[in-house]
Design an enzyme around this catalytic site. Sequence first.
Site, PDB file in Angstrom:
ATOM      1  N   GLY A   1       0.833  -1.305  -0.037  1.00  0.00           N
ATOM      2  CA  GLY A   1      -0.102  -0.043  -0.093  1.00  0.00           C
ATOM      3  C   GLY A   1       0.858   1.405  -0.118  1.00  0.00           C
ATOM      4  N   GLU A   2       0.312   2.247   0.528  1.00  0.00           N
ATOM      5  CA  GLU A   2       0.891   3.599   0.672  1.00  0.00           C
ATOM      6  C   GLU A   2       1.526   4.125  -0.618  1.00  0.00           C
ATOM      7  OE1 GLU A   2       5.427   2.846   2.484  1.00  0.00           O
ATOM      8  OE2 GLU A   2       3.919   2.649   4.204  1.00  0.00           O
ATOM      9  N   ALA A   3       0.816   3.892  -1.692  1.00  0.00           N
ATOM     10  CA  ALA A   3       1.052   4.233  -3.026  1.00  0.00           C
ATOM     11  C   ALA A   3       2.548   3.514  -3.337  1.00  0.00           C
ATOM     12  CB  ALA A   3       1.407   5.633  -3.437  1.00  0.00           C
TER      13      ALA A   3
END
Lengths: 320, 320
Positions: free
Chosen positions: B285-287
């Site tokens: 996640g978290e780009a």
Amino acid sequence: GDEAAAAAALARQAVLTKPPGSLGRLEDLAVWLARWQGRAIPKLDRISIVVFAGNHGVAARGVSAFPIDVTAQMVANYAAGGAGINRLAETAGAALSVVPLELDRPTADFTKAPAMDEADFLAAVSAGYEAVSPENDLLAVGEMGIGNTTAAAALCAALLGGGAGRWVGRGTGVDDHGLARKRDAVEAGLARHGAKVADPLAIAAALGGRELAAMMGATLAARRHGVPMLLDGYVASAAVLPLSRLSTDALAHCRAAHCSAEPGHKALLSALGLPPLLDVGMRLGEATGAAVAMLLVRAAVSCHAGMATFAEAGVAEKTS
Amino acid sequence: GDEAAAAAALARQAVLTKPPGSLGRLEDLAVWLARWQGRAIPKLDRISIVVFAGNHGVAARGVSAFPIDVTAQMVANYAAGGAGINRLAETAGAALSVVPLELDRPTADFTKAPAMDEADFLAAVSAGYEAVSPENDLLAVGEMGIGNTTAAAALCAALLGGGAGRWVGRGTGVDDHGLARKRDAVEAGLARHGAKVADPLAIAAALGGRELAAMMGATLAARRHGVPMLLDGYVASAAVLPLSRLSTDALAHCRAAHCSAEPGHKALLSALGLPPLLDVGMRLGEATGAAVAMLLVRAAVSCHAGMATFAEAGVAEKTS
């Protein structure tokens, strides 16, 4: 490989501020580089790409969508900085060198004779070996050579079986007639040289090409010097297939950069035991797929070297 | 999108010194950027990554491998520069901003009540919309929020069907008991809110979360401003699923960066009609997946803008 460095890298991955394993193959890449560079935190200060160029007698059989002159024209394009690999090497922060191999003396048409005699083959392997600096942190090799997907298909068919149809594709974009000529050429090459199959290096000389032999030599040099290496596309992968037939771990220092759109590449990578990092329909050769994969390697090292640990960041670890 | 710019980009791809189509999806990326930037040769001067963070009432049901405090701890880690996305944004040459959304006021547990009321939902959508600068050449959004793969799975199950089992995975690495609790929570959420399925935004409010609503708002802003956008992983893709249910081309400015290791992501991307650029087992996640895909976009633009044409390089074109 340095198993202590690999173990230290793996231990570091386990305490970085992310769920364990959540960077997927980026974690594997960091550990792989650590193993071959012999340091728990690998560096990418010196990255090199070497492109070998050669011409093929079999091209006279109409197996390519482009005329044979394009090999030398593209070498000039590399020197001028206008090719895909020029731009991608720059993007990857890699030093690019190009090694043309007797372009005005194509290999023999393998449907009639061995592509190279022993002296020519060894000269090409040696040129590839000498092109690799032991100082590299990461290496990729690639190729340019009108007709060389026909040579690659012939090598695969000889060493892996399944007939020409399994290994012949459209290369640079040959039409249906050209595709049929390509299949015929591979079948004729197999008929003439297939008896040498127990000797993978003899097959490489008979059905390969100078730039394929040079990529094999470069792969041997990288292994000798402990330089981790990214394999490019179909032709580059076929070039090292004879090595994998000689020794099951000859390619342990290699990762496959990508799966080419050339249809035989997937089965070839499977035979080599090397799952590709990328599968984005590229089929340009000249190490372009490897250069793009180098970006993933840079991403992997950036995380591995620069992320905080749970303890450093004051982040709670997994509870279940 | 600007179809004239896209057509000009496509025409340029056809005359660069490579076999037509041989850069595969890198060619598509160049044309896609041209379409949304409205210029035949796109730029990547201003690339932004925005990470939204939120907390989830459903986390109290033991659906995550990490305690809820980790959301705020990771926001502090982003500020200190120690997280994966810090390193990957730097590697991609992207500006990173982080938007925490009322972390000390988690959403309601969706098994008991809607996660957000209308005011909370619209505030989060609006925060996402405002976080996007119209000046961006390329955008990615990502998320941090303990428990948010449970919200993502609930959204997918509500809007795409197939039951909780199809959409629930291990997220950050929950054990078998946690996985069972996660499935139970999603089933309970579906039982409570499933009747709202004809209203995708009501489902987003009832089963989603603030960071998911913010990613939806950012996606709307990017579309409004003509900013091309890379979708990150499972949670980011689930966040925009309600938009795709409202309008079939709501995500035309988006490309899927990668296929997460989270098992539902592949089916979700298929439902969105967005084939992923990468499939390397990431699930952080978290780009982070979007940041790695930005490297491919940079490679695409580097080739598109900088390669020589056949005429410029004096290279012969295809003959067959």
